[in-house]
Design an enzyme around this catalytic site. Structure first.
Site, short mmCIF file in Angstrom:
data_model
loop_
_atom_site.label_atom_id
_atom_site.label_comp_id
_atom_site.label_asym_id
_atom_site.label_seq_id
_atom_site.Cartn_x
_atom_site.Cartn_y
_atom_site.Cartn_z
CB CYS A 12 -25.33 33.94 43.70
SG CYS A 12 -25.28 33.28 42.02
CG HIS A 21 -30.71 43.55 41.90
ND1 HIS A 21 -30.19 42.73 40.92
CD2 HIS A 21 -30.52 42.89 43.07
CE1 HIS A 21 -29.73 41.62 41.47
NE2 HIS A 21 -29.90 41.69 42.78
CD GLU A 32 -24.93 38.40 37.25
OE1 GLU A 32 -24.05 38.32 38.12
OE2 GLU A 32 -25.59 37.43 36.86
CB CYS A 35 -29.19 37.84 37.25
SG CYS A 35 -28.70 38.56 38.81
N GLY A 94 -31.56 38.97 40.43
CA GLY A 94 -32.07 40.01 39.53
C GLY A 94 -33.51 39.76 39.13
N1 LIG Z 1 -25.97 35.83 39.01
C1 LIG Z 1 -26.35 35.96 40.39
C2 LIG Z 1 -26.19 37.33 40.93
C3 LIG Z 1 -24.80 37.64 41.15
C4 LIG Z 1 -24.76 38.98 41.77
C5 LIG Z 1 -23.40 39.58 41.62
N2 LIG Z 1 -23.16 39.99 40.25
C6 LIG Z 1 -23.31 40.78 42.53
O1 LIG Z 1 -24.31 41.10 43.20
O2 LIG Z 1 -22.24 41.38 42.57
C7 LIG Z 1 -27.76 35.50 40.67
O3 LIG Z 1 -28.17 34.52 40.04
O4 LIG Z 1 -28.42 36.09 41.55
#
Ligand SMILES: N[C@H](CCC[C@H](N)C(=O)O)C(=O)O
Length: 287
Positions: free
Chosen positions: A75, A167, A216, A225, A228
């Protein structure tokens, strides 16, 4: 059971942080705790739960659980907030340190003034680009770059990147028309992504600027993200929209991140992190 928490955000991507240097939680309770604290009506309200914990592989560790209780491997916004918390709360007494995640060990450096951290730079490591490493099913084991991807009646072009978490990146002409609600849930759970996937829509603004929106895995639409944004820049380089080894400003809903995919293959993320509140939370789940 009552437990101290800190709510923090990185560009509006907010999590409930629990410091396991001070408190312990039962492993099997973690998904339910994540679901409960994330609930804006009956809990605190957040995009998920992040645990800051001791590590025997790095200076400290970080684990992330999404709003639905599923555990992500990394994250980016969470890493910046964790670095800020660790420095300001005396877990760390140096400005460059390493944080263990489920995906890898990253190096964070903090910019601080009188002990207050206002900017964090993280070496997020190298992306994984082979189909099997994303993971994504259904084709050869080469990179997935600008590949046709049918979703319902829509034929899109996908570029798939792992930053330790998966992703699926799609390029659009107008970010305000990105089909987040219409296609985000279907792509997140698409069987071609056996572990699910985070879904990013990107609009190229210039050779050094991208507009960004995200649906997400496990949390739905968030303001930002970090992993992301890293995946978006890697995908943009692979599609020749931006240049390798140059800083790219990524405009997320909640603010900007500076991302660079350098000539050694490492992706660098620079941005802020903020404390929203801290307090004691009384768990309802049979804990
Ligand atoms: N918000 C996060 C990513 C969370 C990822 C999560 N949603 C997953 O991979 O399951 C970030 O700042 O990178």
């Amino acid at each position: 059971m009552e437990i101290p928490f800190t709510k923090m955000h990185g560009l509006g991507n907010n999590y409930i942080y629990i410091d396991l240097f001070k408190f312990n939680l039962e492993e099997e309770m973690l998904p339910d705790i994540a679901i409960e604290v994330s609930n804006v009506n009956t809990g605190i309200g957040s995009d998920g739960l992040i645990l800051i914990h001791p590590s025997n592989k790095a200076d400290l560790g970080m684990r992330i659980f999404n709003k639905d209780g599923s555990e992500g491997q990394s994250c980016g916004n969470g890493l910046r907030c964790t670095a800020k918390y660790a420095y300001e709360n005396g877990i760390i007494d140096k400005e460059i340190f390493r944080i263990e995640t489920k995906a890898n060990i990253v190096e964070a450096s903090v910019v601080q003034e009188q002990g207050v951290v206002n900017e964090i730079k993280v070496d997020m490591g190298k992306p994984a680009l082979r189909r099997a490493d994303v993971p994504m099913m259904g084709g050869d084991d080469a990179q997935v770059v600008d590949e046709p991807f049918q979703v319902g009646d829509e034929l899109l072009q996908v570029t798939a990147v792992s930053m330790g978490n998966p992703h699926a990146v799609f390029f659009v002409d107008d970010i305000t028309k990105a089909p987040l609600y219409e296609l985000g849930p279907a792509i997140e759970k698409d069987r071609r992504f056996p572990h699910g996937v985070n879904v990013e829509f990107i609009e190229k603004v210039t050779e050094n600027e991208l507009n960004f929106r995200v649906w997400e895995r496990g949390s739905g639409i968030t303001q930002a993200c970090g992993t992301g944004a890293c995946a978006a820049v890697v995908a943009s380089v692979l599609n020749n929209y931006v240049k390798r080894n140059e800083e790219v400003v990524v405009h997320l809903q909640g603010g900007d991140l500076i991302i660079k995919w350098d000539e050694n293959g490492h992706v660098w993320m620079t941005g802020g992190a903020e404390v929203i509140a801290s307090g004691m939370y009384k768990f309802n789940s049979n804990s």
